[in-house]
Design a protein around this motif. Sequence first.
Motif, PDB file in Angstrom:
ATOM      1  N   ILE A  14      56.042  56.788  40.362  1.00 42.46           N
ATOM      2  CA  ILE A  14      57.298  57.105  39.674  1.00 42.46           C
ATOM      3  C   ILE A  14      57.924  58.381  40.223  1.00 42.46           C
ATOM      4  O   ILE A  14      59.128  58.437  40.443  1.00 42.46           O
ATOM      5  CB  ILE A  14      57.064  57.220  38.153  1.00 42.46           C
ATOM      6  N   THR A  15      57.130  59.399  40.460  1.00 46.20           N
ATOM      7  CA  THR A  15      57.688  60.707  40.823  1.00 46.20           C
ATOM      8  C   THR A  15      57.708  61.004  42.313  1.00 46.20           C
ATOM      9  O   THR A  15      58.573  61.743  42.765  1.00 46.20           O
ATOM     10  CB  THR A  15      56.902  61.830  40.118  1.00 46.20           C
ATOM     11  N   LEU A  16      56.783  60.467  43.081  1.00 43.11           N
ATOM     12  CA  LEU A  16      56.706  60.842  44.490  1.00 43.11           C
ATOM     13  C   LEU A  16      57.124  59.735  45.449  1.00 43.11           C
ATOM     14  O   LEU A  16      58.071  59.886  46.207  1.00 43.11           O
ATOM     15  CB  LEU A  16      55.285  61.298  44.838  1.00 43.11           C
ATOM     16  N   THR A  17      56.416  58.635  45.427  1.00 41.33           N
ATOM     17  CA  THR A  17      56.619  57.617  46.456  1.00 41.33           C
ATOM     18  C   THR A  17      57.745  56.648  46.144  1.00 41.33           C
ATOM     19  O   THR A  17      58.299  56.047  47.055  1.00 41.33           O
ATOM     20  CB  THR A  17      55.331  56.801  46.677  1.00 41.33           C
ATOM     21  N   LYS A  18      58.073  56.466  44.859  1.00 44.45           N
ATOM     22  CA  LYS A  18      59.092  55.506  44.419  1.00 44.45           C
ATOM     23  C   LYS A  18      58.779  54.096  44.917  1.00 44.45           C
ATOM     24  O   LYS A  18      59.654  53.326  45.241  1.00 44.45           O
ATOM     25  CB  LYS A  18      60.490  55.924  44.873  1.00 44.45           C
ATOM     26  N   ARG A  19      57.510  53.773  44.964  1.00 41.10           N
ATOM     27  CA  ARG A  19      57.051  52.447  45.384  1.00 41.10           C
ATOM     28  C   ARG A  19      56.841  51.593  44.140  1.00 41.10           C
ATOM     29  O   ARG A  19      56.183  52.004  43.190  1.00 41.10           O
ATOM     30  CB  ARG A  19      55.738  52.594  46.145  1.00 41.10           C
ATOM     31  N   TYR A  69      59.321  46.423  32.667  1.00 40.26           N
ATOM     32  CA  TYR A  69      60.687  46.924  32.546  1.00 40.26           C
ATOM     33  C   TYR A  69      60.681  48.442  32.375  1.00 40.26           C
ATOM     34  O   TYR A  69      61.492  49.149  32.963  1.00 40.26           O
ATOM     35  CB  TYR A  69      61.397  46.248  31.368  1.00 40.26           C
ATOM     36  N   HIS A  70      59.777  48.945  31.562  1.00 42.62           N
ATOM     37  CA  HIS A  70      59.651  50.391  31.344  1.00 42.62           C
ATOM     38  C   HIS A  70      59.359  51.102  32.655  1.00 42.62           C
ATOM     39  O   HIS A  70      59.992  52.095  32.995  1.00 42.62           O
ATOM     40  CB  HIS A  70      58.530  50.651  30.330  1.00 42.62           C
ATOM     41  N   PHE A  71      58.398  50.575  33.406  1.00 44.39           N
ATOM     42  CA  PHE A  71      58.023  51.179  34.688  1.00 44.39           C
ATOM     43  C   PHE A  71      59.195  51.152  35.669  1.00 44.39           C
ATOM     44  O   PHE A  71      59.513  52.160  36.304  1.00 44.39           O
ATOM     45  CB  PHE A  71      56.820  50.449  35.285  1.00 44.39           C
ATOM     46  N   ASP A  72      59.859  50.007  35.798  1.00 45.38           N
ATOM     47  CA  ASP A  72      60.980  49.880  36.731  1.00 45.38           C
ATOM     48  C   ASP A  72      62.136  50.797  36.346  1.00 45.38           C
ATOM     49  O   ASP A  72      62.807  51.355  37.204  1.00 45.38           O
ATOM     50  CB  ASP A  72      61.463  48.434  36.807  1.00 45.38           C
ATOM     51  N   TYR A  73      62.378  50.938  35.058  1.00 42.25           N
ATOM     52  CA  TYR A  73      63.457  51.809  34.583  1.00 42.25           C
ATOM     53  C   TYR A  73      63.193  53.258  34.990  1.00 42.25           C
ATOM     54  O   TYR A  73      64.081  53.949  35.486  1.00 42.25           O
ATOM     55  CB  TYR A  73      63.569  51.669  33.066  1.00 42.25           C
ATOM     56  N   LEU A  74      61.973  53.711  34.797  1.00 40.91           N
ATOM     57  CA  LEU A  74      61.618  55.071  35.202  1.00 40.91           C
ATOM     58  C   LEU A  74      61.610  55.220  36.718  1.00 40.91           C
ATOM     59  O   LEU A  74      62.028  56.238  37.261  1.00 40.91           O
ATOM     60  CB  LEU A  74      60.255  55.461  34.644  1.00 40.91           C
ATOM     61  N   LEU A  75      61.140  54.212  37.394  1.00 41.24           N
ATOM     62  CA  LEU A  75      61.050  54.247  38.848  1.00 41.24           C
ATOM     63  C   LEU A  75      62.425  54.395  39.491  1.00 41.24           C
ATOM     64  O   LEU A  75      62.591  55.150  40.447  1.00 41.24           O
ATOM     65  CB  LEU A  75      60.366  52.978  39.349  1.00 41.24           C
ATOM     66  N   ASN A  76      63.408  53.704  38.969  1.00 46.71           N
ATOM     67  CA  ASN A  76      64.739  53.703  39.561  1.00 46.71           C
ATOM     68  C   ASN A  76      65.654  54.797  39.031  1.00 46.71           C
ATOM     69  O   ASN A  76      66.814  54.859  39.414  1.00 46.71           O
ATOM     70  CB  ASN A  76      65.388  52.332  39.364  1.00 46.71           C
ATOM     71  N   SER A  77      65.154  55.636  38.182  1.00 47.04           N
ATOM     72  CA  SER A  77      65.961  56.728  37.646  1.00 47.04           C
ATOM     73  C   SER A  77      65.880  57.943  38.567  1.00 47.04           C
ATOM     74  O   SER A  77      64.793  58.354  38.980  1.00 47.04           O
ATOM     75  CB  SER A  77      65.449  57.118  36.266  1.00 47.04           C
ATOM     76  N   PRO A  78      67.018  58.559  38.880  1.00 47.10           N
ATOM     77  CA  PRO A  78      66.974  59.779  39.705  1.00 47.10           C
ATOM     78  C   PRO A  78      66.359  60.964  38.964  1.00 47.10           C
ATOM     79  O   PRO A  78      65.895  61.915  39.584  1.00 47.10           O
ATOM     80  CB  PRO A  78      68.445  60.047  40.030  1.00 47.10           C
ATOM     81  N   VAL A  79      66.308  60.893  37.639  1.00 44.88           N
ATOM     82  CA  VAL A  79      65.759  61.987  36.835  1.00 44.88           C
ATOM     83  C   VAL A  79      64.260  62.161  37.071  1.00 44.88           C
ATOM     84  O   VAL A  79      63.734  63.252  36.949  1.00 44.88           O
ATOM     85  CB  VAL A  79      66.045  61.732  35.328  1.00 44.88           C
ATOM     86  N   THR A  80      63.568  61.104  37.445  1.00 42.30           N
ATOM     87  CA  THR A  80      62.118  61.177  37.629  1.00 42.30           C
ATOM     88  C   THR A  80      61.715  61.489  39.066  1.00 42.30           C
ATOM     89  O   THR A  80      60.529  61.490  39.372  1.00 42.30           O
ATOM     90  CB  THR A  80      61.459  59.856  37.205  1.00 42.30           C
ATOM     91  N   HIS A  81      62.640  61.768  39.921  1.00 41.58           N
ATOM     92  CA  HIS A  81      62.301  62.096  41.303  1.00 41.58           C
ATOM     93  C   HIS A  81      61.686  63.487  41.384  1.00 41.58           C
ATOM     94  O   HIS A  81      62.036  64.371  40.593  1.00 41.58           O
ATOM     95  CB  HIS A  81      63.544  61.998  42.201  1.00 41.58           C
ATOM     96  N   ARG A  82      60.811  63.717  42.330  1.00 42.94           N
ATOM     97  CA  ARG A  82      60.078  64.984  42.424  1.00 42.94           C
ATOM     98  C   ARG A  82      61.003  66.192  42.590  1.00 42.94           C
ATOM     99  O   ARG A  82      60.707  67.264  42.091  1.00 42.94           O
ATOM    100  CB  ARG A  82      59.081  64.938  43.572  1.00 42.94           C
ATOM    101  N   ASP A  83      62.150  66.041  43.254  1.00 40.54           N
ATOM    102  CA  ASP A  83      63.062  67.158  43.421  1.00 40.54           C
ATOM    103  C   ASP A  83      63.731  67.520  42.103  1.00 40.54           C
ATOM    104  O   ASP A  83      64.103  68.667  41.873  1.00 40.54           O
ATOM    105  CB  ASP A  83      64.147  66.814  44.451  1.00 40.54           C
ATOM    106  N   PHE A  84      63.876  66.558  41.211  1.00 36.71           N
ATOM    107  CA  PHE A  84      64.506  66.792  39.923  1.00 36.71           C
ATOM    108  C   PHE A  84      63.519  67.374  38.938  1.00 36.71           C
ATOM    109  O   PHE A  84      63.903  68.028  37.970  1.00 36.71           O
ATOM    110  CB  PHE A  84      65.082  65.479  39.399  1.00 36.71           C
TER     111      PHE A  84
END
Length: 86
Positions: A14-19, A69-84
């Motif tokens: 979710i936070t690093l690889t976005k895989r 769905y929960h996982f995909d929603y978090l995965l595709n959110s820019p808010v959960t990216h490591r830079d954010f």
Amino acid sequence: MNSDLTHKEYMESITLTKRRLVVRKKYSPYLVNKDLIRRFCKSKNLEGILFLNKLNFYMGRRVKLDKQYHFDYLLNSPVTHRDFLK
């Protein structure tokens, strides 16, 4: 392949690889939200906290969202990216 994933691997995805991973029984939306809210509070990220509150609102409604769905929603959110998260 994805049968023995741990909480740490889900969080790294979710936070690093976005895989995208296929979630299994060990995926806990509660633990993922708890980990993310801890990170958002630590970095004083108000937008991230509001984002998770909105997601928790939808998860608690009569219409239950499934774990994938929960996982995909978090995965595709820019808010959960490591830079954010910093």
